[in-house]
Design an enzyme around this catalytic site. Structure first.
Site, PDB file in Angstrom:
ATOM      1  N   GLU A 167       0.804  -1.234   0.000  1.00  0.00           N
ATOM      2  CA  GLU A 167       0.000   0.000   0.000  1.00  0.00           C
ATOM      3  C   GLU A 167       0.835   1.281   0.000  1.00  0.00           C
ATOM      4  OE1 GLU A 167      -2.871  -0.543   3.163  1.00  0.00           O
ATOM      5  OE2 GLU A 167      -3.801  -2.225   2.143  1.00  0.00           O
ATOM      6  N   ASN A 208       2.340  -4.719  -3.331  1.00  0.00           N
ATOM      7  CA  ASN A 208       0.949  -5.160  -3.179  1.00  0.00           C
ATOM      8  C   ASN A 208       0.085  -3.958  -2.808  1.00  0.00           C
ATOM      9  OD1 ASN A 208      -0.788  -7.593  -2.859  1.00  0.00           O
ATOM     10  ND2 ASN A 208      -0.911  -6.990  -0.691  1.00  0.00           N
ATOM     11  N   HIS A 244      -9.894  -6.182  -3.020  1.00  0.00           N
ATOM     12  CA  HIS A 244     -10.980  -6.065  -2.038  1.00  0.00           C
ATOM     13  C   HIS A 244     -12.096  -5.280  -2.731  1.00  0.00           C
ATOM     14  CE1 HIS A 244      -8.761  -7.658   1.344  1.00  0.00           C
ATOM     15  NE2 HIS A 244      -7.763  -6.827   1.112  1.00  0.00           N
ATOM     16  N   GLU A 273      -5.761 -10.717  -2.207  1.00  0.00           N
ATOM     17  CA  GLU A 273      -6.594 -10.602  -0.995  1.00  0.00           C
ATOM     18  C   GLU A 273      -8.069 -10.515  -1.376  1.00  0.00           C
ATOM     19  OE1 GLU A 273      -5.243  -7.500   1.667  1.00  0.00           O
ATOM     20  OE2 GLU A 273      -3.135  -7.926   1.253  1.00  0.00           O
ATOM     21  N   ASP A 275     -11.823 -10.356  -1.890  1.00  0.00           N
ATOM     22  CA  ASP A 275     -13.166 -10.537  -1.334  1.00  0.00           C
ATOM     23  C   ASP A 275     -14.096  -9.570  -2.057  1.00  0.00           C
ATOM     24  OD1 ASP A 275     -12.357  -8.199   0.141  1.00  0.00           O
ATOM     25  OD2 ASP A 275     -12.104  -9.345   1.994  1.00  0.00           O
TER      26      ASP A 275
HETATM   27  C1  XIL Z   1      -6.379  -7.152   7.755  1.00  0.00           C
HETATM   28  C2  XIL Z   1      -6.606  -8.403   8.589  1.00  0.00           C
HETATM   29  O1  XIL Z   1      -7.388  -9.328   7.853  1.00  0.00           O
HETATM   30  C3  XIL Z   1      -7.304  -8.033   9.890  1.00  0.00           C
HETATM   31  O2  XIL Z   1      -7.422  -9.174  10.732  1.00  0.00           O
HETATM   32  C4  XIL Z   1      -6.513  -6.953  10.597  1.00  0.00           C
HETATM   33  O3  XIL Z   1      -7.197  -6.553  11.769  1.00  0.00           O
HETATM   34  C5  XIL Z   1      -6.301  -5.757   9.687  1.00  0.00           C
HETATM   35  O4  XIL Z   1      -5.678  -6.191   8.496  1.00  0.00           O
HETATM   36  N1  XIL Z   1      -5.011  -5.077   3.308  1.00  0.00           N
HETATM   37  C6  XIL Z   1      -3.973  -5.854   3.738  1.00  0.00           C
HETATM   38  C7  XIL Z   1      -4.196  -6.830   4.842  1.00  0.00           C
HETATM   39  O5  XIL Z   1      -2.905  -5.831   3.134  1.00  0.00           O
HETATM   40  O6  XIL Z   1      -3.048  -6.999   5.623  1.00  0.00           O
HETATM   41  C8  XIL Z   1      -5.361  -6.435   5.701  1.00  0.00           C
HETATM   42  O7  XIL Z   1      -5.609  -7.486   6.629  1.00  0.00           O
HETATM   43  C9  XIL Z   1      -6.572  -6.142   4.864  1.00  0.00           C
HETATM   44  C10 XIL Z   1      -6.310  -4.989   3.939  1.00  0.00           C
END
Ligand code: XIL
Length: 353
Positions: A167, A208, A244, A273, A275
């Site tokens: 990020e 990422n 996401h 990641e 979802d």
């Molecule tokens: C999230 C985890 O899933 C949670 O359990 C934690 O509280 C916060 O982080 N982007 C990322 C991940 O790169 O590391 C994050 O994971 C979600 C957003």
């Protein structure tokens, strides 16, 4: 046919297959005493395309054996959701704790799964000792190098890849003003990649981020940076697109083109990641649209040679991070809170099959 209708039909077909496979509905060849034919897993199907299908997981969930059963057999790549982040691995300066990360690596190994390690340099979930004081550039550079190299060395040989920097950009494509950027300047990214590579020359090294699925200012910033890093022979192997997604914001239609332009730079890409959240309550219609998005993402990755795999950010709504971070939203994953497969699960299968 409208793709939602297509999803419903395919779900009906897939469901029949599952029922037959589970011995719940008798297929023509089923006989008393037959061992139910074991369905290929998502990982099996992905491997036929030379891809992986992964899930994130987190330490507190690992006591749930119904959960770990599915985690252990359906996927071939695992990402620790939190256990390898800076707050977890270096809670005091120079004092390292591998407990959480090791537990997940050990579990993955016991299931012959690989590990996408996550993450070394990120502005979030940092330990207090790091954020509660100011650092000179020299001090912070030493701290960062030590953190990266100690962690990467610890997991050397046991992980497939590292999200080295997570990020790093804002939505408009400018650098995010993190502790690292403001103290060290943009060169911290190349430094982090070089230090990680020194510590484990075989791990694939990734940048990422989220909201870089579509072509746009933020993904353009990654494209420009990646091109520059490649030209400078900085060890960068891939770009991770977190993916996401949220139904209310629309599907990133240029995903496939975007993956392809990174491939052309000689880089791997991965959906890291995934979802697809929605405003609750989930309805049949939203779940069908969600399924279409999961199918479309899977197809986009399969269409681009160097898209190496897909990881969902945990596999069940029971352990999704979404409800806690986006109040009123949820139902983002392919398995529901009872660990039952949702339309999105069948859509992924469908795309892989
Ligand atoms: C999230 C985890 O899933 C949670 O359990 C934690 O509280 C916060 O982080 N982007 C990322 C991940 O790169 O590391 C994050 O994971 C979600 C957003």
């Amino acid at each position: 046919m409208h793709s939602t209708a297509r999803t419903r039909l395919r779900i009906a077909g897939a469901l029949a297959t599952v029922l037959v496979a589970a011995g719940i509905a008798a297929g023509p060849a089923a006989q008393a005493g037959d061992r139910p034919h074991r369905q290929p897993t998502l990982a099996d199907l992905a491997e036929r395309h030379g891809r992986y299908l992964g899930s994130a997981t987190d330490n507190p969930e690992l006591t749930d054996t119904a959960y770990t059963d599915v985690l252990g057999h359906e996927f071939d790549m695992i990402t620790p959701g939190n256990g390898m982040k800076w707050y977890a691995t270096e809670p005091q300066q120079g004092v390292f704790d591998w407990t959480a990360g090791d537990e997940i690596v050990d579990l993955a190994r016991s299931h012959h799964q690989r590990v996408r390690a996550h993450t070394l340099v990120w502005h979030s979930q940092l330990p207090d000792w790091l954020t509660s004081r100011t650092w000179t550039a020299d001090e912070l550079r030493a701290v960062l190098k030590h953190h990266i190299q100690t962690e990467v060395r610890h997991y050397r040989g046991t992980v497939y890849s590292w999200d080295v920097v997570n990020e790093a950009f804002n939505e408009d494509g400018t650098y995010r003003e993190t502790l690292f950027y403001t103290t060290l300047g943009p060169g911290y990214i190349a430094d982090a990649l070089r230090w990680a590579h020194e510590a484990d020359p075989h791990a694939k090294l990734y940048l990422n981020d989220y909201n870089i699925e579509a072509v746009g200012p933020k993904s353009d910033a990654y494209y420009a940076l990646a091109r520059q890093l490649r030209a400078q022979r900085v060890p960068l192997d891939g770009i991770g697109l977190q993916a996401h997604l949220a139904l209310q914001y629309g599907y990133p239609a240029s995903l496939e083109d975007n993956l392809r332009r990174f491939s052309r730079l000689g880089l791997d890409t991965a959906l890291t990641e995934v979802d697809v959240r929605m405003q609750l309550p989930a309805t049949e219609d939203k779940l069908a649209r969600q399924a279409d998005w999961y199918r479309d993402m899977t197809e986009a990755c399969l269409a681009v040679r160097r898209c190496v795999g897909i990881t969902i950010w945990d596999y069940t709504d029971k352990y999704s991070w979404i409800p806690a971070f986006f109040p009123g939203e949820g139902a983002a994953l392919p398995w529901d809170e009872q660990l039952a497969p949702k339309p999105a699960y069948y859509a992924i299968r469908d795309a892989l099959d």
